[in-house]
Design an enzyme around this catalytic site. Structure first.
Site, mmCIF file in Angstrom:
data_model
loop_
_atom_site.group_PDB
_atom_site.id
_atom_site.type_symbol
_atom_site.label_atom_id
_atom_site.label_comp_id
_atom_site.label_asym_id
_atom_site.label_seq_id
_atom_site.Cartn_x
_atom_site.Cartn_y
_atom_site.Cartn_z
ATOM 1 N N GLY A 210 1.258 -10.959 2.160
ATOM 2 C CA GLY A 210 1.442 -9.886 2.100
ATOM 3 C C GLY A 210 0.444 -9.467 3.685
ATOM 4 O O GLY A 210 1.251 -10.155 4.603
ATOM 5 N N ASN A 211 -0.140 -7.935 3.796
ATOM 6 C CA ASN A 211 -1.518 -7.825 5.892
ATOM 7 C C ASN A 211 -1.880 -7.077 5.006
ATOM 8 O O ASN A 211 -2.396 -6.816 4.027
ATOM 9 C CB ASN A 211 0.196 -7.497 6.578
ATOM 10 C CG ASN A 211 0.914 -6.895 5.773
ATOM 11 O OD1 ASN A 211 -0.177 -5.198 5.756
ATOM 12 N ND2 ASN A 211 1.957 -6.285 5.735
ATOM 13 N N ARG A 212 -2.854 -7.157 6.119
ATOM 14 C CA ARG A 212 -4.125 -6.078 5.887
ATOM 15 C C ARG A 212 -3.809 -4.912 6.257
ATOM 16 O O ARG A 212 -4.730 -4.136 6.137
ATOM 17 C CB ARG A 212 -5.047 -6.654 7.104
ATOM 18 C CG ARG A 212 -5.450 -7.643 7.302
ATOM 19 C CD ARG A 212 -6.551 -8.456 7.984
ATOM 20 N NE ARG A 212 -6.597 -10.135 8.404
ATOM 21 C CZ ARG A 212 -7.108 -10.519 8.093
ATOM 22 N NH1 ARG A 212 -7.435 -10.282 7.197
ATOM 23 N NH2 ARG A 212 -6.731 -11.929 8.304
ATOM 24 N N SER A 213 -2.935 -4.174 6.273
ATOM 25 C CA SER A 213 -2.598 -2.885 6.082
ATOM 26 C C SER A 213 -3.539 -1.945 4.771
ATOM 27 O O SER A 213 -2.987 -2.485 3.495
ATOM 28 C CB SER A 213 -0.706 -1.798 6.112
ATOM 29 O OG SER A 213 -1.221 -0.645 5.736
ATOM 30 N N ALA A 278 3.807 -1.411 6.728
ATOM 31 C CA ALA A 278 3.630 -1.795 6.870
ATOM 32 C C ALA A 278 4.228 -2.898 6.274
ATOM 33 O O ALA A 278 4.038 -3.922 5.405
ATOM 34 C CB ALA A 278 2.255 -2.813 7.583
#
Ligand code: CTP
Length: 400
Positions: A210-213, A278
């Site tokens: 995943g990512n930090r969005s 994102a």
């Protein structure tokens, strides 16, 4: 134009000497057909009388939360639910501090806390109070909560000093509110498709890429578009954020493939599409059906590209549809964003700044550069995500 006709405006007045300007403002609203209800702090009644204000607004003025003589109380939720907008003007440093920190010790501050509508705040105070770091911090907090600040002017102050802190002139406050209602209708009848948040690409049943969005930018655009009358479809990756506007239909997805599927379904009906999600660029082709066990050796994950949703929509775009993408670049920002703009057949690309500490993932503020397919680039300031959302929609409405 009958922009203000029947609009329900609550004006909250606090104990700043600039309160003497508000009767004039009330007259302007009444003349345009608005319905006005006034709330005052007890201190404000020393500066302008409730009788003057109730006469001009044609409605009783509320000051007290409790009425000792009759044993009654004023319902502070009622006005919050009734209003189309709330305008607090003038607001002292004291009330600003209470609003920023959730202190509800009078009818005005309790009404502010129960407001469901857009809130405008016009501060007025002496320059040293205005410039004090605590006041500036309170203003920042209030902006980040999505309130709209009508900045004070620089000029002559009641203390005899000159500097920032002077209440914005009633004519200008009036036009800010009027413009708000003009804008409110600006996307009426339009369907907007907005994506937000990260995507989670599963590795096994418990792990993912995943990512930090946080989704804040996309959610702010969705809220702002709905406030302008648009019919919004918000396709969101995993996010803790909530939507409260009835004009927003939310579709929750998890992976890039799911987001693509929902986007393709909604796209033909959409007038404007804003891809602020994102989206992961890679995924595991076949996630493990069982949890991967730890071994003493290294673990290699083979990643395959996810579908590029924006590029897919760019190929399907019909005349009249507007497609907007986001770009996050560490180097050659404008050149790289322009390349994405033309390769993905976009009308506008929003370039996120990576060099400002308050901008980007996980923050409440953002700073963006707007790069259209045709026309001039517009470079923004560091602002709350809600204000950035408003700038993006203003820009789209101009290129539309
Ligand atoms: N995007 C998309 N589908 C993907 C990846 C990105 O629709 N699989 C969209 C994003 O929502 C954003 C835009 O494409 O609006 C640009 O995303 P970004 O990650 O900056 O660009 P990429 O094209 O993925 O290129 P790179 O990561 O190499 O910079």
């Amino acid at each position: 134009m009958d922009i203000l006709k029947g609009k329900r405006i609550v004006i909250g007045i606090t104990g700043s000497i600039a309160a003497y300007k508000i009767p004039y403002l009330i007259r302007m609203f009444i003349r345009e057909g608005a319905e006005v209800r006034i709330i005052m702090t007890p201190a404000a009644t020393e500066l302008v009388t409730p009788l003057t204000l109730s006469t001009l607004s044609k409605n009783p003025v509320t000051v007290e939360l409790f009425h000792r003589e009759t044993g009654e109380w004023s319902n502070h939720v009622e006005l919050g639910a009734w209003a189309d907008i709330m305008l607090f003007a003038p607001v002292t440093a004291n009330t600003l501090g209470k609003m920023a920190h959730g202190i509800a010790d009078n009818y005005l501050t309790t009404s502010y806390l129960s407001a469901k509508c857009p809130v405008f705040i016009a501060p007025a105070m002496d320059l040293d109070m205005y410039l004090h770091p605590s006041t500036q911090e309170n203003l920042r907090i209030l902006k980040n909560y999505g309130n709209r600040i009508i900045e004070p002017q620089t000029g002559e102050l009641a203390s005899g000093l000159s500097g920032p802190g002077r209440l914005e002139e009633p004519e200008n406050i009036f036009s800010v509110i009027r413009n708000f209602f003009i804008k409110k209708e600006s996307l009426k009848g339009k369907k907007l498709l907005i994506t937000a948040g990260p995507t989670y690409e599963p590795i096994d049943p418990v792990r993912f890429l995943g990512n930090r969005s946080s989704g804040r930018m996309g959610f702010a655009i969705a809220e702002e578009a709905a406030c302008r009358g648009a019919d919004v479809c918000l396709i969101s990756g995993p996010s803790d954020l909530q939507t409260c506007n009835p004009g927003i239909t939310r579709i929750n997805i998890s992976t890039a493939d799911e987001m693509l599927k929902s986007c393709i379904k909604e796209f033909p009906e959409s007038d404007i599409v804003i891809m602020s999600a994102a989206v992961a660029d890679y995924k595991i082709e076949k996630p493990e059906g069982r949890k991967i066990k730890k071994t003493s050796g290294n673990l290699k994950l083979e990643l395959v590209p996810t579908p590029d949703i924006l590029a897919t929509l760019g190929k399907k775009k019909e005349k009249g549809q507007i497609l907007v993408g986001f770009a996050l670049e560490t180097n050659d920002g404008i050149a790289n964003a322009r390349k994405k703009l033309s390769e993905k057949n976009l009308d506008l690309i929003v370039l996120n700044s990576l060099s400002d500490p308050g901008a980007g993932f996980g923050t409440l503020t953002n700073k963006v550069t707007l790069i259209p397919a045709k026309g001039k680039i517009s470079e923004g300031e560091l602002k709350s995500k809600r204000e950035v959302a408003s700038d993006i929609l203003d820009f789209i409405e101009k290129i539309r």
